[in-house]
Design a protein around this motif. Structure first.
Motif, mmCIF file in Angstrom:
data_model
loop_
_atom_site.group_PDB
_atom_site.id
_atom_site.type_symbol
_atom_site.label_atom_id
_atom_site.label_comp_id
_atom_site.label_asym_id
_atom_site.label_seq_id
_atom_site.Cartn_x
_atom_site.Cartn_y
_atom_site.Cartn_z
ATOM 1 N N PRO A 101 0.818 -1.223 0.000
ATOM 2 C CA PRO A 101 0.000 0.000 0.000
ATOM 3 C C PRO A 101 0.846 1.265 0.000
ATOM 4 N N ALA A 102 1.510 1.516 -1.116
ATOM 5 C CA ALA A 102 2.400 2.677 -1.216
ATOM 6 C C ALA A 102 1.598 3.974 -1.209
ATOM 7 N N LEU A 103 2.109 4.962 -0.499
ATOM 8 C CA LEU A 103 1.503 6.288 -0.428
ATOM 9 C C LEU A 103 2.448 7.303 -1.059
ATOM 10 N N ARG A 104 1.897 8.464 -1.415
ATOM 11 C CA ARG A 104 2.684 9.494 -2.092
ATOM 12 C C ARG A 104 2.694 10.779 -1.279
ATOM 13 N N ALA A 105 3.855 11.420 -1.206
ATOM 14 C CA ALA A 105 3.990 12.747 -0.618
ATOM 15 C C ALA A 105 4.573 13.659 -1.686
ATOM 16 N N TYR A 106 3.904 14.782 -1.973
ATOM 17 C CA TYR A 106 4.267 15.643 -3.094
ATOM 18 C C TYR A 106 4.985 16.897 -2.611
ATOM 19 N N ILE A 107 6.279 16.765 -2.349
ATOM 20 C CA ILE A 107 7.086 17.917 -1.966
ATOM 21 C C ILE A 107 8.391 17.899 -2.754
ATOM 22 N N GLY A 108 9.091 19.036 -2.765
ATOM 23 C CA GLY A 108 10.278 19.196 -3.584
ATOM 24 C C GLY A 108 11.462 18.383 -3.110
ATOM 25 N N SER A 109 12.510 18.361 -3.934
ATOM 26 C CA SER A 109 13.658 17.483 -3.711
ATOM 27 C C SER A 109 14.354 17.738 -2.374
ATOM 28 N N TYR A 110 14.611 18.986 -2.060
ATOM 29 C CA TYR A 110 15.352 19.317 -0.836
ATOM 30 C C TYR A 110 14.570 18.885 0.403
ATOM 31 N N ASP A 111 13.299 19.286 0.464
ATOM 32 C CA ASP A 111 12.470 18.926 1.611
ATOM 33 C C ASP A 111 12.224 17.423 1.675
ATOM 34 N N SER A 112 12.233 16.754 0.517
ATOM 35 C CA SER A 112 12.063 15.299 0.497
ATOM 36 C C SER A 112 13.224 14.614 1.214
ATOM 37 N N LEU A 113 14.445 15.069 0.955
ATOM 38 C CA LEU A 113 15.603 14.483 1.615
ATOM 39 C C LEU A 113 15.574 14.735 3.122
ATOM 40 N N VAL A 114 15.105 15.904 3.515
ATOM 41 C CA VAL A 114 14.968 16.200 4.942
ATOM 42 C C VAL A 114 13.956 15.247 5.578
ATOM 43 N N SER A 115 12.857 14.980 4.879
ATOM 44 C CA SER A 115 11.850 14.052 5.388
ATOM 45 C C SER A 115 12.405 12.634 5.507
ATOM 46 N N LEU A 116 13.272 12.233 4.557
ATOM 47 C CA LEU A 116 13.909 10.922 4.639
ATOM 48 C C LEU A 116 14.830 10.855 5.855
ATOM 49 N N TYR A 117 15.579 11.908 6.079
ATOM 50 C CA TYR A 117 16.484 11.976 7.235
ATOM 51 C C TYR A 117 15.694 11.861 8.546
ATOM 52 N N GLN A 118 14.539 12.492 8.585
ATOM 53 C CA GLN A 118 13.727 12.497 9.797
ATOM 54 C C GLN A 118 12.892 11.225 9.961
ATOM 55 N N GLY A 119 12.977 10.312 8.991
ATOM 56 C CA GLY A 119 12.251 9.053 9.091
ATOM 57 C C GLY A 119 10.776 9.153 8.771
ATOM 58 N N LYS A 120 10.381 10.216 8.087
ATOM 59 C CA LYS A 120 8.967 10.412 7.761
ATOM 60 C C LYS A 120 8.563 9.732 6.462
ATOM 61 N N VAL A 121 9.531 9.445 5.579
ATOM 62 C CA VAL A 121 9.266 8.746 4.321
ATOM 63 C C VAL A 121 10.321 7.649 4.159
ATOM 64 N N VAL A 141 22.808 14.323 -0.627
ATOM 65 C CA VAL A 141 22.515 13.173 0.233
ATOM 66 C C VAL A 141 23.517 13.130 1.371
ATOM 67 N N ARG A 142 24.777 13.353 1.046
ATOM 68 C CA ARG A 142 25.817 13.324 2.084
ATOM 69 C C ARG A 142 25.593 14.412 3.131
ATOM 70 N N ARG A 143 25.158 15.590 2.680
ATOM 71 C CA ARG A 143 24.985 16.707 3.616
ATOM 72 C C ARG A 143 23.695 16.611 4.417
ATOM 73 N N LEU A 144 22.625 16.174 3.779
ATOM 74 C CA LEU A 144 21.309 16.207 4.413
ATOM 75 C C LEU A 144 20.956 14.927 5.155
ATOM 76 N N LEU A 145 21.760 13.869 4.958
ATOM 77 C CA LEU A 145 21.583 12.632 5.715
ATOM 78 C C LEU A 145 22.871 12.313 6.477
ATOM 79 N N PRO A 146 23.341 13.228 7.309
ATOM 80 C CA PRO A 146 24.628 13.025 7.983
ATOM 81 C C PRO A 146 24.610 11.781 8.870
ATOM 82 N N GLY A 147 25.631 10.940 8.696
ATOM 83 C CA GLY A 147 25.752 9.755 9.536
ATOM 84 C C GLY A 147 24.837 8.613 9.159
ATOM 85 N N ILE A 148 24.050 8.765 8.097
ATOM 86 C CA ILE A 148 23.095 7.724 7.693
ATOM 87 C C ILE A 148 23.551 7.119 6.365
ATOM 88 N N PRO A 149 23.963 5.864 6.336
ATOM 89 C CA PRO A 149 24.311 5.221 5.065
ATOM 90 C C PRO A 149 23.095 5.199 4.142
#
Length: 308
Positions: A101-121, A141-149
């Motif tokens: 059951p995949a869901l979609r979130a429609y936000i831009g690239s920069y904010d999307s990476l921040v959401s990935l870092y925060q565990g929201k997507v 990716v390196r800058r916005l996901l610090p410490g996360i492989p």
């Protein structure tokens, strides 16, 4: 400014919001977007779209993106794909057909990476160009996901460039033309890949956005900036080639081949959801669906290009 009273069709609104027509009809049914009828046809004004986007952005401040709740209590229950291209809508539909059951979130690239870092997507798409390395996405990716492989997976290549009026009457060819007194632009919102491409090139030229007519006039999609150029409300905008083919009275000046890629956390690479997603995008069926659509290059789709 754009004409708020201009009638927009359901397909045009779907293109603006990067969703399917069925999603727009569902939003109408739920009363989440305003529309009106001319005979049997549903129509919208630009004001209707702007109001819907503004409402969605207000919800985002409370950790809501579109109709998806982005918080830690939901992240383990939902498989959320974040980004704004049609290819992601089709991908989520294929995942649903495969029992996810995949869901979609429609936000831009920069904010999307921040959401990935925060565990929201769980998956995000990005097309962020770094002028120092001439690379897409990997430096961010390196800058916005610090410490996360993380793992970067190639999805498609698209051509970015300038939308100008048919015949290019202002003879706009390079980024330096944006600062001319006789040129007015319309901009994308902060964090959009096209906006970052513009800002990075202006930085290289040592041009301040405050010196450009229309720089502060922001809107939320490729289609709306292209429509502004078509109607004469602006002389130039930055966007991808695919949208240029959908709007009358404009021409496309190619500038940069961009890489549109998926980013996931490395810890999720072997999960059932991600494994299924990779099988889908690497399948002949998925490649064929987008191989015949202008503006998409399916070469190397699904290839892991970096592990960070």
């Amino acid at each position: 400014m754009m004409d708020d009273n201009k009638a927009l069709s359901t397909q045009q609104v779907a293109d603006i919001l990067h969703v399917s027509k069925s999603t727009i009809y569902d939003l109408i049914k739920k009363g989440e977007i305003t529309s009106y009828k001319v005979g049997r046809k549903v129509r919208f004004t630009q004001e209707d779209i702007d109001n819907y986007i503004a409402k969605s952005r207000t919800l985002q401040k409370d950790h809501v993106v579109s109709d998806v709740i982005l918080d830690t209590t939901q992240s383990h229950k939902n498989f959320i794909i974040c980004g704004q291209d049609l290819i992601l809508d089709v991908l989520s539909n294929y995942l649903r057909l495969n029992g996810i059951p995949a869901l979609r979130a429609y936000i831009g690239s920069y904010d999307s990476l921040v959401s990935l870092y925060q565990g929201k997507v769980q998956v995000t798409a990005a097309h962020l160009w770094d002028s120092d390395t001439d690379q897409y996405n990997i430096p961010y990716v390196r800058r916005l996901l610090p410490g996360i492989p993380a793992v970067v997976i190639h999805l498609t290549c698209r051509m970015q460039g300038f939308y100008v009026a048919k015949g290019n009457p202002k003879n706009i060819r390079t980024w330096s033309d944006f600062v001319r007194d006789d040129v007015t632009m319309i901009n994308r919102e902060k964090g959009a890949g096209s906006r970052i491409l513009l800002d990075e090139n202006l930085r290289l030229l040592e041009i301040s956005g405050t010196k450009i007519n229309g720089y502060a006039n922001e809107t939320s999609s490729h289609l709306t900036v292209a429509s502004a150029v078509s109607s004469g409300d602006a002389d130039v905008a930055v966007g991808n080639e695919k949208i240029a083919r959908q709007v009358d009275n404009i021409e496309f000046i190619p500038i940069k081949k961009e890489r549109y890629q998926l980013i996931i956390k490395k810890e999720d690479l072997n999960t059932h959801e991600v494994s299924t997603m990779l099988k889908i995008i690497r399948s002949a069926t998925f490649k064929k669906e987008f191989g015949n659509i202008g503006g998409y290059d399916t070469t190397d789709i699904g290839k892991i290009v970096a592990e960070i």
